[in-house]
Design a protein around this motif. Structure first.
Motif, PDB file in Angstrom:
ATOM      1  N   HIS A 102      32.544  40.648  81.171  1.00  7.52           N
ATOM      2  CA  HIS A 102      31.499  41.664  81.282  1.00  7.52           C
ATOM      3  C   HIS A 102      30.172  41.105  80.768  1.00  7.52           C
ATOM      4  O   HIS A 102      30.167  40.274  79.860  1.00  7.52           O
ATOM      5  N   PHE A 145      26.645  38.418  86.282  1.00  9.63           N
ATOM      6  CA  PHE A 145      27.647  39.491  86.254  1.00  9.63           C
ATOM      7  C   PHE A 145      26.995  40.847  86.440  1.00  9.63           C
ATOM      8  O   PHE A 145      27.500  41.697  87.177  1.00  9.63           O
ATOM      9  N   GLU A 169      39.220  39.927  85.554  1.00  9.06           N
ATOM     10  CA  GLU A 169      38.786  41.273  85.895  1.00  9.06           C
ATOM     11  C   GLU A 169      39.060  42.242  84.751  1.00  9.06           C
ATOM     12  O   GLU A 169      40.091  42.177  84.102  1.00  9.06           O
ATOM     13  N   ARG A 170      38.103  43.127  84.519  1.00 11.44           N
ATOM     14  CA  ARG A 170      38.137  44.160  83.475  1.00 11.44           C
ATOM     15  C   ARG A 170      37.995  43.607  82.056  1.00 11.44           C
ATOM     16  O   ARG A 170      37.988  44.362  81.099  1.00 11.44           O
ATOM     17  N   ILE A 224      27.729  43.588  89.535  1.00  8.30           N
ATOM     18  CA  ILE A 224      28.206  44.972  89.398  1.00  8.30           C
ATOM     19  C   ILE A 224      27.061  45.978  89.557  1.00  8.30           C
ATOM     20  O   ILE A 224      27.255  47.175  89.403  1.00  8.30           O
ATOM     21  N   GLU A 225      25.880  45.456  89.864  1.00  6.54           N
ATOM     22  CA  GLU A 225      24.684  46.269  90.123  1.00  6.54           C
ATOM     23  C   GLU A 225      24.375  47.233  88.979  1.00  6.54           C
ATOM     24  O   GLU A 225      24.059  48.398  89.187  1.00  6.54           O
ATOM     25  N   ASN A 226      24.440  46.722  87.758  1.00  2.00           N
ATOM     26  CA  ASN A 226      24.165  47.534  86.581  1.00  2.00           C
ATOM     27  C   ASN A 226      22.719  47.293  86.141  1.00  2.00           C
ATOM     28  O   ASN A 226      22.400  46.271  85.536  1.00  2.00           O
TER      29      ASN A 226
END
Length: 138
Positions: free
Chosen positions: A50, A77, A46-47, A81-83
């Motif tokens: 990406h 990914f 996590e973090r 994260i719905e980017n």
């Protein structure tokens, strides 16, 4: 994504572009290996994991099949994260690669997904590029 990590990925990408321009395979390989190692070390963390690192790795991967696997990982990914920016750019890059590999039938659904996602972003240049490529395929 961790800012320090983002900067490192960006620096590696810039260095690889410069290495290609100068035909410096050794520098390219060293940077590519470091980027791949970063991706693998941060996978699932996590973090630190990406889409940008996986998309960048795919962009510089010469083996088309492996590059598509990295694009898929980046897309998974991005969708999680719905980017929409990443969803659009990853689908577009993957579609371009499919076309380059003589597989336009695989590119079309990716371009359609990129078009939908790009419409939800402020990236007018990407929107234009997607639409132009869609027009060529149809």
């Amino acid at each position: 994504m961790n800012t320090k990590l983002y900067k490192r990925v960006h620096t590696l990408a810039e260095t690889m572009v410069e290495a290609v321009a100068k035909s410096n395979q050794k520098t390219f390989d060293l940077c590519y290996d470091e980027l791949k190692q970063l991706c693998l070390e941060h996978e699932g963390v996590e973090r630190k994991d990406h889409p940008v690192q996986w998309e960048t790795l795919a962009d510089f991967t010469e083996d088309a099949e492996l590059a598509q696997q990295y694009y898929q990982k980046a897309l998974d990914f991005a969708e999680a994260i719905e980017n929409q920016d990443f969803i659009a750019s990853i689908n577009y890059a993957s579609a371009v690669l499919s076309i380059e590999q003589g597989q336009p039938e695989l590119a079309l659904p990716k371009l359609q997904a990129a078009d939908v996602a790009a419409a939800q972003t402020g990236d007018s240049e990407l929107q234009r590029e997607v639409k132009q490529l869609l027009k060529k395929l149809k």
